[in-house]
Design a protein around this motif. Structure first.
Motif, PDB file in Angstrom:
ATOM      1  N   GLU A  49       0.859  -1.131  -0.061  1.00  0.00           N
ATOM      2  CA  GLU A  49      -0.141   0.022   0.154  1.00  0.00           C
ATOM      3  C   GLU A  49       0.966   1.195   0.094  1.00  0.00           C
ATOM      4  O   GLU A  49       0.215   2.378   0.419  1.00  0.00           O
ATOM      5  CB  GLU A  49      -0.803   0.155   1.168  1.00  0.00           C
ATOM      6  CG  GLU A  49      -2.079  -1.036   1.012  1.00  0.00           C
ATOM      7  CD  GLU A  49      -1.602  -2.289   1.015  1.00  0.00           C
ATOM      8  OE1 GLU A  49      -1.286  -2.843   2.062  1.00  0.00           O
ATOM      9  OE2 GLU A  49      -2.017  -3.034  -0.135  1.00  0.00           O
ATOM     10  N   ARG A  50       2.327   1.026  -0.654  1.00  0.00           N
ATOM     11  CA  ARG A  50       2.964   2.505  -0.496  1.00  0.00           C
ATOM     12  C   ARG A  50       2.377   3.421  -1.639  1.00  0.00           C
ATOM     13  O   ARG A  50       2.229   4.568  -1.184  1.00  0.00           O
ATOM     14  CB  ARG A  50       4.451   2.224  -0.745  1.00  0.00           C
ATOM     15  CG  ARG A  50       4.985   1.447   0.131  1.00  0.00           C
ATOM     16  CD  ARG A  50       6.548   1.113  -0.105  1.00  0.00           C
ATOM     17  NE  ARG A  50       7.475   0.585   1.022  1.00  0.00           N
ATOM     18  CZ  ARG A  50       7.627  -0.864   1.023  1.00  0.00           C
ATOM     19  NH1 ARG A  50       6.768  -1.616   0.406  1.00  0.00           N
ATOM     20  NH2 ARG A  50       8.161  -0.991   2.125  1.00  0.00           N
ATOM     21  N   THR A  73      -0.738   5.034  -0.336  1.00  0.00           N
ATOM     22  CA  THR A  73      -0.638   5.797   0.669  1.00  0.00           C
ATOM     23  C   THR A  73      -0.023   7.274  -0.034  1.00  0.00           C
ATOM     24  O   THR A  73      -0.495   8.430   0.586  1.00  0.00           O
ATOM     25  CB  THR A  73       0.440   5.498   1.866  1.00  0.00           C
ATOM     26  OG1 THR A  73      -0.325   4.209   2.019  1.00  0.00           O
ATOM     27  CG2 THR A  73       0.499   6.535   3.166  1.00  0.00           C
ATOM     28  N   TYR A  79      -1.991  11.074   0.267  1.00  0.00           N
ATOM     29  CA  TYR A  79      -1.647  11.789   1.077  1.00  0.00           C
ATOM     30  C   TYR A  79      -0.766  12.930   0.358  1.00  0.00           C
ATOM     31  O   TYR A  79       0.134  13.746   0.991  1.00  0.00           O
ATOM     32  CB  TYR A  79      -0.572  11.559   2.192  1.00  0.00           C
ATOM     33  CG  TYR A  79      -1.239  10.613   3.385  1.00  0.00           C
ATOM     34  CD1 TYR A  79      -1.784   9.388   3.350  1.00  0.00           C
ATOM     35  CD2 TYR A  79      -1.750  11.518   4.528  1.00  0.00           C
ATOM     36  CE1 TYR A  79      -2.524   8.960   4.441  1.00  0.00           C
ATOM     37  CE2 TYR A  79      -2.443  11.001   5.539  1.00  0.00           C
ATOM     38  CZ  TYR A  79      -2.796   9.530   5.670  1.00  0.00           C
ATOM     39  OH  TYR A  79      -3.532   9.101   6.558  1.00  0.00           O
ATOM     40  N   PRO A 107       6.468  15.432   8.485  1.00  0.00           N
ATOM     41  CA  PRO A 107       7.867  14.735   7.945  1.00  0.00           C
ATOM     42  C   PRO A 107       7.573  13.277   7.700  1.00  0.00           C
ATOM     43  O   PRO A 107       8.295  12.754   6.715  1.00  0.00           O
ATOM     44  CB  PRO A 107       8.219  14.825   9.278  1.00  0.00           C
ATOM     45  CG  PRO A 107       7.645  15.644  10.401  1.00  0.00           C
ATOM     46  CD  PRO A 107       6.485  16.166   9.570  1.00  0.00           C
ATOM     47  N   MET A 108       6.711  12.584   8.223  1.00  0.00           N
ATOM     48  CA  MET A 108       6.822  11.262   8.090  1.00  0.00           C
ATOM     49  C   MET A 108       5.862  10.996   6.623  1.00  0.00           C
ATOM     50  O   MET A 108       6.601  10.086   5.845  1.00  0.00           O
ATOM     51  CB  MET A 108       5.852  10.461   9.171  1.00  0.00           C
ATOM     52  CG  MET A 108       5.695   8.817   9.251  1.00  0.00           C
ATOM     53  SD  MET A 108       7.275   8.113   8.965  1.00  0.00           S
ATOM     54  CE  MET A 108       7.619   8.177  10.924  1.00  0.00           C
ATOM     55  N   ILE A 109       5.078  11.898   6.313  1.00  0.00           N
ATOM     56  CA  ILE A 109       4.463  11.797   5.148  1.00  0.00           C
ATOM     57  C   ILE A 109       5.433  11.987   4.134  1.00  0.00           C
ATOM     58  O   ILE A 109       5.353  11.421   2.797  1.00  0.00           O
ATOM     59  CB  ILE A 109       3.164  12.509   4.941  1.00  0.00           C
ATOM     60  CG1 ILE A 109       2.240  12.175   5.686  1.00  0.00           C
ATOM     61  CG2 ILE A 109       2.759  12.674   3.528  1.00  0.00           C
ATOM     62  CD1 ILE A 109       1.124  13.274   6.180  1.00  0.00           C
ATOM     63  N   LEU A 135       8.521  11.526   3.989  1.00  0.00           N
ATOM     64  CA  LEU A 135       9.479  10.295   4.022  1.00  0.00           C
ATOM     65  C   LEU A 135       8.809   9.376   3.104  1.00  0.00           C
ATOM     66  O   LEU A 135       9.635   8.401   2.437  1.00  0.00           O
ATOM     67  CB  LEU A 135       9.696   9.778   5.571  1.00  0.00           C
ATOM     68  CG  LEU A 135      11.175  10.026   6.175  1.00  0.00           C
ATOM     69  CD1 LEU A 135      11.035   9.784   7.377  1.00  0.00           C
ATOM     70  CD2 LEU A 135      12.135   9.564   5.031  1.00  0.00           C
ATOM     71  N   GLN A 136       7.755   8.824   3.793  1.00  0.00           N
ATOM     72  CA  GLN A 136       6.749   7.820   2.995  1.00  0.00           C
ATOM     73  C   GLN A 136       6.743   8.013   1.483  1.00  0.00           C
ATOM     74  O   GLN A 136       6.914   7.392   0.884  1.00  0.00           O
ATOM     75  CB  GLN A 136       5.381   8.135   3.517  1.00  0.00           C
ATOM     76  CG  GLN A 136       4.547   6.513   3.286  1.00  0.00           C
ATOM     77  CD  GLN A 136       4.045   6.353   1.704  1.00  0.00           C
ATOM     78  OE1 GLN A 136       3.712   7.384   1.354  1.00  0.00           O
ATOM     79  NE2 GLN A 136       3.889   5.360   1.339  1.00  0.00           N
ATOM     80  N   ARG A 161      11.220   3.652  -4.542  1.00  0.00           N
ATOM     81  CA  ARG A 161      10.997   2.097  -5.067  1.00  0.00           C
ATOM     82  C   ARG A 161      10.350   1.800  -6.287  1.00  0.00           C
ATOM     83  O   ARG A 161      10.590   0.964  -7.129  1.00  0.00           O
ATOM     84  CB  ARG A 161      10.184   1.587  -3.703  1.00  0.00           C
ATOM     85  CG  ARG A 161      11.006   1.285  -2.388  1.00  0.00           C
ATOM     86  CD  ARG A 161      10.094   0.984  -1.434  1.00  0.00           C
ATOM     87  NE  ARG A 161      10.477   0.778  -0.062  1.00  0.00           N
ATOM     88  CZ  ARG A 161      11.024  -0.317   0.558  1.00  0.00           C
ATOM     89  NH1 ARG A 161      10.922  -1.411   0.015  1.00  0.00           N
ATOM     90  NH2 ARG A 161      11.617  -0.258   1.769  1.00  0.00           N
TER      91      ARG A 161
END
Lengths: 329, 487
Positions: B89-90, B93, B97, B103-105, B107-108, B115
């Motif tokens: 689900e990368r 996501t 988003y 920050p986490m978003i 990074l994701q 990838r």
């Protein structure tokens, strides 16, 4: 960049914790992983296992690794609530005046091992569980907060059921996970014997502290989860209720009553931690599926049909997960 | 969205176009195949333009709808990517988003795109392509088959062409052909032409009896014989070529001689030669005339470039020789007798020669008519014949001649009972009759042979009484042999 460093640090700390725990606990990798997830998620764990599989050792080792004050409470039928929470005592001061002061009970630690919690009376259990839920103690009208992080690892012995007081469902709900600690295999048993021949003491060293655990908790909370995954988790919990109209076939057939909303909260919170522990930056369906059993096994009650067919709660949860996967496609 | 995601989305868009196009074309092919087949088998009558529109419009519509359905949104594309690459689900996501910060978003997003950039697009966006391609190939095959299969009329024609109808000469045909050969042999044709015609007919008889096995072979052989007979006649009948050369001359007497020959009327030769002699050669000084006339005859013969062994040619050469003799002797001593004798001999010779040539033509016509009738050869199956006949088709005579064929004279009423030359009329080839076997109206002559053949079969099987047979024999005899025109 700062966040990347934080994530990198998170991964390193997780690896360090696992490494330290592995020095004292042989095998039980899934248990260790889930315990770590529960701590970072801020939840409590109910451990079920026969005596001697390393439940206490795990918690002691964890306390050393996390540099957290640790206490162990051995529950017996005669244990009173005040034995857990603490009580007011009357003391004579230097002037001979009588004063009352609150003597904190063993619950006032960051890491508490509540051994054989099912042996305590319901009254004592409820006192314990109140603290677990609210992280504070109220005695004689006075409220005393427990320092964070606060983590309770309770144990149950599945063998000796005589003279025990099984935890009520409402109180079971307060544990984010119920983990089943299995008897080690021969190789693991051999390692355990070899290790404990050297020393019985835990050899784990400190790797993180309480503050860092809180930071890791805050970081894990920022992991994004998409609507579809959220709905997947919600559907999984919802489908444990046989009384609902659009519930699953499995629930209608095998479940007496289903999980509470806390199960959905636990699933998402812990899934975020699990994702980050595995080096992912988002929650996936796989995270939800992996945590389904630990989150739900103590929150659902299977009916006589399941018992007749010799289906355990884990079997039924497995069916629910498969059914949920099909529906989500 | 990052480049990694765009790479996948682009692939999916191309895949949507490919699959939509293939499906659209497949639908168009199926519709076209069905319409073509229905049209070929005359179940449906449809204009080609309408057929084209009826095939193309749905094809375009289907292609458009499929492309629209398959063309992925970002969300759908992300879902397909996650499923195809087992991406956890990368991608979804990242897309969900994309408008968020954090920050986490961030990074994701970076992690997911990196990838995706490293991953291969193989297998993404072409789901079901094999099945769609198979459907396309089958539809195209259907269309090709629909074009290739013969339609109702084609199938009948093909079946007609493919089947060789076996053929064998009937007793009646064999006897009739033998009768014809005998008739030719007994005729007053010029000998060489007669012999050649008899040989041709005998060869034909042999071939039809011993060699020919199918109807197409029979027709081929008979037509070849007809062409040979026509050629023999063409070679033997030199009168037209000679007369034409004579008529080109400016000399009045040569023209008169040319007309006599062109008429091909042996009965009128003497009278006309007398007229020629009296009007042109009864002069005191006939020597030069005779010499010039002889030269003119020889010139005409050479110019005609015909076979000088033919009797007419020989007769004319002899006449020229006689006239040269008159020219050299002057004929003054005999008081015109030499000239007179030359003309008299020439008359006799011309009568015979023209008789031969007239009979040649008559027998040629008879042989051709008999062969076409006997073996059912249609007029359009024959090559161009009558090469040596005048353009008006008359065999001898002129327009005022009572023996002219009725079709050449607009005032003449064509009777049902006869055409022909002279006093003999034959069965009419102009009237129409309904042929029950062919289920159509045909020229009488085309079905006459078949009727006669049927009659003969019934006679052989004993189905015709003697009394009725006599009546029918007489009837057919009139039709085939002609009868004297009593009018």
């Amino acid at each position: 960049m700062e966040n990347m460093e934080r994530v990198a640090a998170f991964s390193q700390k997780i690896a360090a914790i696992k490494e330290q725990l592995a020095r004292d606990v042989v095998g039980q990798q899934e248990i260790i992983d889930n315990v770590i997830i529960a701590i970072i998620a801020g939840g409590n764990v109910l451990l079920e296992g026969v005596p001697g599989v390393g439940k206490t050792r795990l918690v002691r080792s964890l306390a050393k690794t996390l540099q957290l004050p640790f206490s162990r409470i051995q529950f017996t039928p005669d244990l009173m609530p005040s034995d857990v929470t603490g009580t007011n005592i009357v003391e004579k001061d230097d002037n001979g005046k009588l004063n009352t002061s609150f003597r904190k009970g063993p619950i006032f630690a960051n890491l508490v091992l509540a051994d054989e919690i099912n042996r305590a009376t319901p009254k004592t259990q409820s006192a314990m569980l109140e603290v677990m839920q609210e992280h504070k103690v109220t005695v004689a009208g006075e409220t005393y907060k427990i320092d964070e992080p606060f983590f309770v690892l309770a144990t149950e012995n599945p063998v000796e059921q005589d003279g025990t007081y099984p935890l009520p469902e409402a109180q079971m709900d307060r544990f984010v996970f119920k983990l089943l600690m299995k008897f080690p295999n021969k190789a693991e048993l051999a390692d355990i014997v070899r290790m404990t021949q050297i020393t019985m003491e835990e050899t784990a060293e400190a790797s993180v502290n309480g503050e860092e655990i809180m930071e890791m908790r805050a970081l894990a909370a920022t992991v994004p989860v998409i609507g579809d995954v959220l709905n997947y988790a919600i559907n999984l919990v919802s489908n444990t209720h046989p009384e609902l109209d659009d519930t699953s076939v499995t629930a209608k057939k095998y479940i007496k009553y289903g999980a509470s909303p806390r199960a959905a909260q636990a699933l998402i919170t812990c899934a975020k931690v699990r994702a980050l522990v595995n080096g992912n930056y988002n929650v996936s369906y796989a995270d939800i599926d992996a945590l389904a059993c630990p989150v739900l096994r103590h929150r659902i009650k299977v009916n006589y049909t399941a018992v007749n067919e010799r289906l355990t709660a884990d079997d039924v949860i497995g069916m629910l997960v498969r059914e949920n996967k099909k529906l989500s496609k | 969205m990052g480049e990694g995601f765009k790479k996948f989305k682009r692939k999916m868009c191309v895949g949507a176009w490919i699959r939509g196009s293939l499906l659209g074309v497949a639908v168009g092919c199926v519709i076209a195949a069905v319409l073509t087949t229905l049209s070929k088998f005359e179940i449906l009558t449809i204009d080609k333009i309408i057929m084209l529109i009826a095939s193309v419009a749905p094809a375009v519509a289907v292609a458009g709808i499929v492309v629209l359905v398959l063309m992925p949104s970002e969300k759908r594309a992300a879902k397909k990517i996650d499923r195809a690459l087992n991406f956890g689900e990368r991608a979804q996501t990242m897309v969900a988003y994309k408008q968020h910060n954090g920050p986490m978003i961030a990074l994701q997003r970076v992690d997911a795109d990196n990838r995706l950039s490293a991953a291969t697009t193989r297998g993404v966006g072409l789901r079901g392509i094999v099945a769609i391609t198979v459907a396309f190939v089958l539809a195209a095959a259907m269309l090709v088959t629909a074009f290739v299969i013969p339609g109702k009329a084609e199938a009948l024609d093909d079946s007609n062409e493919e089947i060789e109808i076996p053929w064998a000469i009937s007793e009646y045909q064999r006897v009739a052909l033998e009768d014809l050969i005998r008739e030719v042999r007994e005729s007053e044709m010029e000998q060489e032409a007669k012999d050649s015609t008899v040989d041709t007919l005998e060869d034909l008889l042999y071939a039809l009896t011993k060699v020919v096995e199918t109807e197409s072979e029979m027709k081929e052989t008979v037509i070849a014989a007809i062409v040979d007979v026509d050629l023999i006649s063409d070679n033997a009948n030199t009168y037209l070529a000679i007369s034409r050369k004579m008529l080109e001359s400016e000399d009045d007497s040569m023209q008169k001689l040319g007309k006599i020959i062109e008429l091909l009327d042996p009965l009128s030769v003497r009278d006309k030669m007398d007229v020629l002699y009296v009007s042109n050669f009864m002069v005191s000084d006939v020597a030069d005339l005779a010499t010039a006339f002889a030269a003119g005859i020889e010139l005409a013969l050479e110019g005609a470039m015909t076979d000088n062994e033919i009797y007419l040619n020989i007769a004319l050469y002899n006449f020229a020789d006689s006239l040269r003799l008159v020219g050299s002797d002057g004929d003054s001593s005999n008081d015109g007798l030499q000239t007179d004798n030359a003309f008299a001999t020439a008359c006799d010779d011309l009568v015979d020669a023209l008789s031969y040539q007239k009979t040649n033509l008559e027998m040629r016509d008879k042989v051709i008519a008999k062969l076409t009738e006997l073996f059912g050869i249609k007029a359009d199956e024959l090559p161009d014949l009558n090469a040596n006949l005048p353009s008006d088709g008359n065999v001898g005579g002129d327009k005022n001649d009572e023996n002219v064929k009725p079709e050449d004279d607009e005032d003449e009423v064509v009777s049902d009972g006869g055409i022909g030359t002279g006093n003999i009329i034959y069965g009419s080839d102009e009237s129409y009759i309904y042929d029950p076997e062919k289920k159509e109206t045909v020229l009488y002559g085309e079905s006459l042979g078949a009727y006669h053949g049927k009659y003969l079969e019934d006679v052989l099987s004993g189905q015709i009484s003697d009394e009725f047979k006599d009546l029918l024999d007489a009837y057919f005899d009139v039709l085939f042999s002609g009868t004297e025109d009593k009018e």
